[in-house]
Design a protein around this motif. Structure first.
Motif: not given
Length: 169
Positions: A19-25
């Motif tokens: 989920x890090x990539x999604x959260x960063x976006x």
């Protein structure tokens, strides 16, 4: 740092990887700034890590959104506080303008205050700020927030206890 057993370490690592990539976006869209988004994404996962509940989260994106949303609100509040201070400085005659060192100390102090109240629930934080920054009485706060004076008293007690614990460990 929080000591985690192997299963919790795996749960946090999996949550981060998934989920890090999604959260960063998501944070980039909210903030318009990739660097701040990266900082807040990091802070979000630190809060998850500190709470030790990564393996029990049923809806990870909803959970992360709530935590990150609070951090975004705190970020904008800190920014507004800093901007209000800078606006106040700009309106002062030059002979009353603090030095660069004094400005740095004042801004650092404001940031420490903002961090101090970050952990408060929204109602307690709002009541505390209305009382301490705007100088409102409990009845005025109750009216502004559409709650009872008793609820304001409880929120203020919660805020003061939180601040005391944060300052005196």
């Amino acid at each position: 740092m929080v000591a985690l057993d192997e299963s919790r370490q795996h749960a946090v690592a999996a949550l981060y990887a998934d989920h890090h990539g999604w959260l960063h976006t998501w944070l980039c869209r909210k903030l318009g700034d990739s660097f701040t988004a990266a900082d807040l994404a990091h802070d979000t996962f630190l809060r998850v890590l500190r709470r030790g509940l990564a393996d029990a989260i049923q809806s990870p994106r909803a959970y992360l959104t709530v935590i990150a949303g609070g951090l975004v609100n705190d970020h904008w509040r800190r920014r507004a506080l800093e901007q209000a201070w800078l606006d106040e400085l700009a309106a002062r005659p030059e002979m009353f303008e603090p030095s660069l060192e004094e400005r740095a100390v004042i801004l650092e102090t404001l940031d420490q205050i903002a961090r101090l109240i970050d952990g408060l629930p929204a109602l307690a934080r709002e009541a505390f700020l209305l009382s301490q920054l705007d100088g409102l009485t409990y009845p005025q706060i109750a009216e502004r927030l559409a709650i009872s004076v008793n609820r304001v008293q409880k929120a203020m007690t919660q805020a003061v206890k939180h601040c005391y614990r944060a300052m005196h460990g």
